[in-house]
Design a protein around this motif. Structure first.
Motif, PDB file in Angstrom:
ATOM      1  N   LYS A   1     -15.612  45.147  27.763  1.00  0.00           N
ATOM      2  CA  LYS A   1     -15.587  43.774  27.246  1.00  0.00           C
ATOM      3  C   LYS A   1     -16.730  42.961  27.858  1.00  0.00           C
ATOM      4  O   LYS A   1     -17.435  42.233  27.163  1.00  0.00           O
ATOM      5  CB  LYS A   1     -14.233  43.123  27.563  1.00  0.00           C
ATOM      6  CG  LYS A   1     -14.052  41.774  26.905  1.00  0.00           C
ATOM      7  CD  LYS A   1     -12.652  41.264  27.038  1.00  0.00           C
ATOM      8  CE  LYS A   1     -12.536  40.409  28.291  1.00  0.00           C
ATOM      9  NZ  LYS A   1     -11.237  39.749  28.386  1.00  0.00           N
ATOM     10  N   SER A   2     -16.921  43.115  29.147  1.00  0.00           N
ATOM     11  CA  SER A   2     -17.956  42.372  29.850  1.00  0.00           C
ATOM     12  C   SER A   2     -19.343  42.726  29.304  1.00  0.00           C
ATOM     13  O   SER A   2     -20.171  41.853  29.046  1.00  0.00           O
ATOM     14  CB  SER A   2     -17.828  42.682  31.340  1.00  0.00           C
ATOM     15  OG  SER A   2     -18.959  42.276  32.023  1.00  0.00           O
TER      16      SER A   2
ATOM     17  N   GLU B   1     -19.716  41.284  25.783  1.00  0.00           N
ATOM     18  CA  GLU B   1     -19.902  39.829  25.857  1.00  0.00           C
ATOM     19  C   GLU B   1     -21.350  39.505  26.210  1.00  0.00           C
ATOM     20  O   GLU B   1     -21.949  38.589  25.642  1.00  0.00           O
ATOM     21  CB  GLU B   1     -18.979  39.237  26.928  1.00  0.00           C
ATOM     22  CG  GLU B   1     -17.603  38.876  26.406  1.00  0.00           C
ATOM     23  CD  GLU B   1     -16.718  38.287  27.486  1.00  0.00           C
ATOM     24  OE1 GLU B   1     -15.841  37.484  27.126  1.00  0.00           O
ATOM     25  OE2 GLU B   1     -16.886  38.633  28.671  1.00  0.00           O
TER      26      GLU B   1
ATOM     27  N   SER C   1     -23.783  37.497  23.743  1.00  0.00           N
ATOM     28  CA  SER C   1     -24.281  36.187  24.168  1.00  0.00           C
ATOM     29  C   SER C   1     -25.811  36.100  24.083  1.00  0.00           C
ATOM     30  O   SER C   1     -26.373  35.031  24.248  1.00  0.00           O
ATOM     31  CB  SER C   1     -23.792  35.851  25.575  1.00  0.00           C
ATOM     32  OG  SER C   1     -24.306  36.795  26.473  1.00  0.00           O
TER      33      SER C   1
ATOM     34  N   LEU D   1     -21.279  31.975  22.929  1.00  0.00           N
ATOM     35  CA  LEU D   1     -19.835  32.244  22.897  1.00  0.00           C
ATOM     36  C   LEU D   1     -19.079  31.019  23.386  1.00  0.00           C
ATOM     37  O   LEU D   1     -19.466  30.391  24.379  1.00  0.00           O
ATOM     38  CB  LEU D   1     -19.497  33.464  23.764  1.00  0.00           C
ATOM     39  CG  LEU D   1     -20.133  34.791  23.330  1.00  0.00           C
ATOM     40  CD1 LEU D   1     -19.710  35.925  24.248  1.00  0.00           C
ATOM     41  CD2 LEU D   1     -19.753  35.138  21.894  1.00  0.00           C
TER      42      LEU D   1
ATOM     43  N   ARG E   1     -12.444  32.734  24.296  1.00  0.00           N
ATOM     44  CA  ARG E   1     -12.098  33.926  25.039  1.00  0.00           C
ATOM     45  C   ARG E   1     -12.338  35.160  24.160  1.00  0.00           C
ATOM     46  O   ARG E   1     -11.907  35.193  23.003  1.00  0.00           O
ATOM     47  CB  ARG E   1     -10.629  33.844  25.450  1.00  0.00           C
ATOM     48  CG  ARG E   1     -10.271  34.794  26.539  1.00  0.00           C
ATOM     49  CD  ARG E   1      -8.995  34.378  27.258  1.00  0.00           C
ATOM     50  NE  ARG E   1      -8.608  35.495  28.103  1.00  0.00           N
ATOM     51  CZ  ARG E   1      -7.574  36.274  27.854  1.00  0.00           C
ATOM     52  NH1 ARG E   1      -6.802  36.032  26.838  1.00  0.00           N
ATOM     53  NH2 ARG E   1      -7.308  37.286  28.650  1.00  0.00           N
ATOM     54  N   THR E   2     -12.984  36.160  24.704  1.00  0.00           N
ATOM     55  CA  THR E   2     -13.196  37.400  23.960  1.00  0.00           C
ATOM     56  C   THR E   2     -11.979  38.304  24.167  1.00  0.00           C
ATOM     57  O   THR E   2     -11.483  38.427  25.280  1.00  0.00           O
ATOM     58  CB  THR E   2     -14.465  38.104  24.477  1.00  0.00           C
ATOM     59  OG1 THR E   2     -15.546  37.187  24.405  1.00  0.00           O
ATOM     60  CG2 THR E   2     -14.781  39.347  23.666  1.00  0.00           C
TER      61      THR E   2
ATOM     62  N   ALA F   1     -14.386  37.672  19.112  1.00  0.00           N
ATOM     63  CA  ALA F   1     -15.064  36.702  19.965  1.00  0.00           C
ATOM     64  C   ALA F   1     -15.357  35.466  19.131  1.00  0.00           C
ATOM     65  O   ALA F   1     -15.492  35.559  17.906  1.00  0.00           O
ATOM     66  CB  ALA F   1     -16.368  37.308  20.494  1.00  0.00           C
TER      67      ALA F   1
END
Lengths: 78, 259
Positions: free
Chosen positions: A30-31, A34, A38, A43, A46-47, A65
């Protein structure tokens, strides 16, 4: 807890039992996603990321997202 | 030749023995010659669930040790073509070998239409003994995360056995919670575990008080439907939420919530 929440928890439990993915795998993915997203958009929420397995054993990655702006196209580093 | 079905779960306390006893009754009420075998050696309770405790002089271990004939260790539930072979309470589980158990089941197969084996909880030796003697498996779970998780582990283990079919029974489903969307739906559980539902059994206060012979209880109706599914494969499922839907259902649901 609602039935929907329980179902979500159960899906995650069964998924981690079956795949034996290392703890924090989903968070790390996820990180990274993201960070990539981005670079294209701002963004703003919350994703959410959820990994599932289909009937044939293939992985399905669900990601949602929220962004409130899209950056102009630019050449990415590397 | 009979159909041999092991009733298993993985997690203890989901009502496996109660399901075995009630399913046995439901089959017998349809005239099906049914034998129930308590596979839970040492922690046997199937005889208690049927109200048949302390009735027999012999048990499964005595048959295997050659102390009695098979027929001497089988008790008939009065008024029904329903029989039980009590398990051994005075021996350790390891003393009953899987091969001997399989041989016993094969021997009994000629005399009954259905043999239901109440499997011990867990996935140890007793599980292997009961499953390896069976043609079909029914996995019992409740709509709770821990029970479904264990059921998932059990169905994965069952795939390693040469079984003709595996199905699920979701037990103790609270209709009021189901109608309000506050519990796992049995159909969702079936989809997640990827095995078909054989039955949905409601949580039933009347049956809990009266035991397996409770008349006109919702769980009895559900077991009748489940037995029908076993015999004909018709796929009818009890809907525990039905009486909690609509105007009157909403009142019932509110009363249940406040009780």
């Amino acid at each position: 807890m609602t039935g929907e929440e329980e179902l979500r928890r159960l899906r995650r439990l069964l998924f981690s039992d079956k795949t034996r993915l290392p703890c924090g795998f989903a968070e790390a993915l996820k990180s990274d996603l993201e960070r990539t997203l981005s670079q294209y958009m701002r963004l703003s929420g919350r994703t959410e990321l959820f990994i599932d397995i289909d009937d044939r054993g293939a992985y399905i990655v669900h990601i949602s997202a929220l962004a409130d702006a899209v950056y102009p196209c630019k050449k990415l580093n590397g | 030749m009979s159909n041999t079905v092991v009733i298993t779960s993985g997690k203890g306390g989901v009502g496996k023995t109660t399901v075995t006893a009630n399913l046995g009754y439901a089959l017998a009420r349809r005239g099906v010659n049914t034998l129930l075998i308590d596979g839970d050696v040492g922690l046997n309770n199937l005889d208690v669930a049927l109200g048949m405790e302390n009735r027999g002089a012999y048990d499964m271990a005595d048959v295997m040790a050659g102390k009695c004939r098979v027929s001497q260790a089988i008790l008939q539930v009065p008024g029904f073509p329903l029989y039980i072979m009590p398990s051994a309470h005075a021996v350790y589980s390891e003393q009953i070998k899987a091969g001997d158990f399989r041989a016993l089941i094969a021997r009994l197969g000629a005399s009954f239409d259905y043999i239901l084996i109440d499997c011990p909880a867990g996935i140890e030796g007793g599980f292997h003994r009961a499953v390896s003697a069976s043609e079909y498996a029914v996995v019992v779970t409740t709509p709770h995360l821990s029970a479904v998780r264990d059921a998932d582990k059990v169905v994965a283990l069952l795939s390693g056995y040469d079984l003709k079919g595996v199905s699920l029974i979701v037990n103790r489903v609270r209709g009021d919670l189901l109608a309000r969307g506050e519990t796992l739906d049995p159909k969702q559980i079936s989809r997640l575990l990827r095995y078909p539902l054989l039955g949905v059994i409601p949580e039933d206060d009347a049956a809990a008080k009266a035991g397996v012979q409770a008349e006109e209880s919702s769980s009895r109706t559900a077991f009748e439907m489940t037995a029908g599914n076993m015999l004909t494969g018709e796929g009818r499922l009890y809907d525990p939420a039905l009486r909690y839907r609509g105007f009157l259902g909403a009142i019932r649901s509110r009363l249940k919530k406040n009780a």
